[in-house]
Design an enzyme around this catalytic site. Structure first.
Site, PDB file in Angstrom:
ATOM      1  N   TRP A   1       0.818  -1.223   0.000  1.00 58.65           N
ATOM      2  CA  TRP A   1       0.000   0.000   0.000  1.00 58.65           C
ATOM      3  C   TRP A   1       0.849   1.269   0.000  1.00 58.65           C
ATOM      4  CZ3 TRP A   1      -4.827  -0.637  -1.447  1.00 58.65           C
ATOM      5  CH2 TRP A   1      -5.429  -1.876  -1.235  1.00 58.65           C
TER       6      TRP A   1
ATOM      7  N   LYS B   1      -5.711   0.223  -5.333  1.00 59.42           N
ATOM      8  CA  LYS B   1      -6.311   1.546  -5.447  1.00 59.42           C
ATOM      9  C   LYS B   1      -5.371   2.420  -6.258  1.00 59.42           C
ATOM     10  CE  LYS B   1      -8.822   1.782  -1.020  1.00 59.42           C
ATOM     11  NZ  LYS B   1      -8.946   2.527   0.254  1.00 59.42           N
TER      12      LYS B   1
ATOM     13  N   ASP C   1     -33.327   4.991 -13.224  1.00 58.04           N
ATOM     14  CA  ASP C   1     -33.818   5.630 -12.009  1.00 58.04           C
ATOM     15  C   ASP C   1     -33.712   7.152 -12.107  1.00 58.04           C
ATOM     16  OD1 ASP C   1     -34.510   5.589  -9.055  1.00 58.04           O
ATOM     17  OD2 ASP C   1     -32.599   6.660  -9.021  1.00 58.04           O
TER      18      ASP C   1
ATOM     19  N   GLU D   1     -38.219   5.704 -15.002  1.00 55.37           N
ATOM     20  CA  GLU D   1     -38.891   6.071 -13.756  1.00 55.37           C
ATOM     21  C   GLU D   1     -39.022   7.590 -13.771  1.00 55.37           C
ATOM     22  OE1 GLU D   1     -38.528   6.519  -9.027  1.00 55.37           O
ATOM     23  OE2 GLU D   1     -37.075   7.168 -10.502  1.00 55.37           O
TER      24      GLU D   1
END
Length: 670
Positions: A81, A113, A327, A381
């Site tokens: 990391w 990451k 949505d 929607e």
């Protein structure tokens, strides 16, 4: 240019011809700009094949778009990391960064990451194009994960064409689709819930909360990683197997996709991915959604359109989803997100408050989706009633196949809360269920997940309330329960029988699942008690839930067995406000509703096409928890009336018990 069909089909749109044609031209121009010469939207939407982490013959390559970044390092368990020059990205053109690695430098299941640097700061980020994101069970920290199994899942059913006439949707959530107080899995859903749905007769499932989201309680609507299926429920391969087996059962799989906004999180999401505020989102006052505590995409940026269109194609191609329910479309269409607006006239749709960039994106998204899969299903929607939303793009519409009839559940809640039973007006019910644009297909529903959220109540709970805790045994007679079950069946039958496109039910509501939905949160002590489905209630032979489940199955089968039922005209035969009687026909089916709470009618006359009729569905049947007052073995014959000879209608005399509905089938015409 000649007027578009959208305008031709609705003369009331003529005053807004310039606005509609302008929007149409914007989408045409943007498509040409994005696709370029000799290419298609589908070619443009291949971003997921270029960006993100990919295995190559030499090893690995990862690419990300981060125009504001000054330096990027790949960090993970392979680098303890920490930043290491071996894992330093190179900057390419147009804000794109790339890192190539040799075989063995990272491997399957490694966590990673980005260590992102920008002028004045730096921070850890999950790659925007990550396809697998997991959360550490101890630290609760999210990380991307290398997903490259030695034996990746291979679809057994290579091609699938949804049989959706009519479209019968079972809305579901993987995590809460099991009975224990915990999070369910893709495998559990595939093994235990899919067979239930197939038995019930639904031909599509609409799955919520697929895209990764940091907060489980958001119901999946605060998305952080748009290309990663939520790891809470299992692996990507397990999701693929679920979809594959759904297809094998003849069930289409629709994804509830969120492109209307994104979670504000910066470490887990796209909030300040490259340190800037306006990479994916608006950089001004429009950046934050005032009601949802989330960020609003800048649909005017080609890079954002590329990201979102690629996202649509990714789910279709990689997971074989059969389409999407988009949505929050209302929020996308208007600069004010439609908040506090009445939408009482056509002028409200063309008053300059519409986000043309968002409308262009939605138009292109629909065009792309159907280009990738001509049989795909798209549903909007949307509550404002924007004309043309579910009209074809070539006609000047936005291109959705269906729009949600969001006014219907609101109507049922209002009538249950505000009207006495003897005030239920059949004319008002019929008008609400059939009031829609003739050139747009809708999805009727009495209730979805929205009506069950904590602070609200499902229809069955509004009708019966706490009596459900004590009086749902089959040998227990209770007037409140009898009333609630009768109306529950009638509401569903009249809502389904008036469809012009499709019907939707949220899982468990078909058998009257009690109580509400409340995800684990600080306010409830992080409890899963209300974030599950109690299937044992409908499975138990001593409880009345079985009756409601039986009725739903019979109701779905009735409609499903009629070819193109949803396309047939609805012919009203009778409505009487005083008697609270409603009757209409579709093809050879006669639907009759007696909403009166205490008046039963003997030899009630309804003018119907002449012939003989037999009962094919009856809400008052013992099988469905009724009183068994109707003799279903009787064949009913119409009685001539000289006054209606030319109309070829005759009187049908029927017994109509209070608070019941029946469906008769025309056997033969005289």
């Amino acid at each position: 240019m000649d007027s578009l069909n959208l305008i031709k089909n609705d003369p009331w749109l003529e005053p807004y011809k310039t606005d509609i044609e302008h929007r149409f031209q914007l989408s045409v121009s943007k498509e040409k700009e994005l696709a370029g010469k000799g290419k298609s939207l589908s070619d443009f939407a291949d971003g997921y094949l270029y960006f993100g982490l990919h295995k190559t013959e030499q090893g690995w390559v990862i690419r990300e778009w981060a125009p504001n970044a000054t330096d990027i390092f790949l960090i993970g368990n392979f680098s303890e990391w920490k930043e290491n020059t071996k894992y330093r990205f190179s900057k390419l053109k147009n804000g794109v960064w790339e890192l190539k690695l040799k075989t063995g430098e990272i491997k399957h299941l490694d966590l990673y990451k980005l260590s992102m640097h920008w002028n004045g700061g730096h921070g850890e980020r999950i790659p925007a194009w990550a396809t697998r994101v997991v959360q550490d069970k101890k630290t609760y920290i999210f990380s991307a994960q290398v997903w490259s199994p030695s034996r990746p899942y291979k679809f057994k059913k290579k091609k699938f064409k949804p049989q959706i006439s009519p479209l019968l949707i079972y809305e579901c959530h993987i995590g809460m689709a099991q009975e224990e107080e915990r999070i369910g899995s893709y495998n559990e859903f595939r093994e235990k819930i899919l067979p239930r749905i197939a038995k019930d007769g639904y031909n599509a499932i609409q799955i919520m909360a697929i895209q990764e989201h940091p907060y489980y309680g958001s119901f999946g609507y605060h998305v952080s990683s748009f290309f990663a299926p939520s790891s809470r429920f299992g692996t990507p391969d397990e999701l693929k197997q679920l979809i594959d087996e759904a297809h094998a059962s003849g069930i289409a799989v629709i994804m509830d996709i969120v492109h209307s906004h994104a979670v504000k999180n910066e470490v887990e999401g796209l909030g300040r991915f490259d340190g800037s505020y306006n990479q994916f989102f608006y950089g001004d006052h429009r950046r934050e959604h005032p009601a949802w505590d989330s960020l609003c995409f800048d649909y005017g940026k080609n890079e954002v359109i590329h990201f979102l269109l690629s996202n649509c194609k990714y789910w279709l191609e990689e997971f074989k989803f059969d389409g999407f329910r988009f949505d929050g479309v209302t929020s996308m269409l208007y600069y004010d997100h439609g908040l506090g607006k009445a939408f009482g006239s056509y002028n409200d749709y063309y008053d300059g408050g519409q986000d043309e960039n968002a409308i262009t994106y939605l138009t292109l998204a629909n065009k792309l989706i159907h280009e990738v899969n001509p049989h795909a299903i798209t549903i909007a929607e949307e509550m404002s009633g924007m004309p043309g939303l579910a009209a074809k793009t070539e006609d000047g519409g936005i291109g959705f196949d269906y729009r949600m009839a969001m006014g219907i559940p609101d109507f049922w809640i209002k009538i249950i809360k505000e009207k006495k039973d003897e005030e239920w007006n059949p004319s008002a019910i019929f008008w609400e269920l059939t009031n829609r644009r003739s050139d747009e297909k809708t999805i009727n529903y009495a209730e979805s997940h929205d009506q069950a959220l904590v602070g609200d109540k499902t229809i069955i709970f509004r009708l019966i309330d706490d009596q459900m805790y004590w009086h749902m045994m089959k040998n227990d007679t209770n007037m409140a329960v009898d009333r609630g079950m009768s109306l529950h069946k009638m509401i569903r039958l009249v809502t389904l029988s008036t469809i012009n496109g499709g019907y939707l039910n949220f899982m468990g509501n078909e058998f009257g699942h009690p109580e509400w939905i409340d995800f684990p949160r600080e306010g409830n002590g992080w409890s899963y008690k209300y974030a599950r489905r109690q299937w044992s209630l409908v499975d138990r032979k001593d409880l009345k839930y079985e009756y409601l489940g039986n009725f739903d199955e019979a109701m779905i089968k009735l409609v499903k067995d009629v070819k193109h039922f949803e396309q047939s005209p609805i012919i009203k035969l009778w409505d009487n406000g005083g008697d609270q009687i409603l009757a209409f026909m579709r093809k050879d089916l006669l639907f009759i509703f007696n909403f009166h709470p205490f008046k039963s009618f003997t030899d009630y006359g309804i003018l119907a096409p002449k012939g003989s009729y037999k009962t094919v569905l009856n809400t008052d049947s013992y099988t469905f928890g009724g009183y068994g007052l109707i003799d279903e073995s009787i064949e009913h014959f119409t009685i001539p009336d000289p006054l209606y000879k030319k109309e070829k209608k005759e009187w049908l005399r029927l017994y109509l018990p209070a608070r019941s509905a029946q469906v008769l089938k025309l056997q033969k015409r005289k």
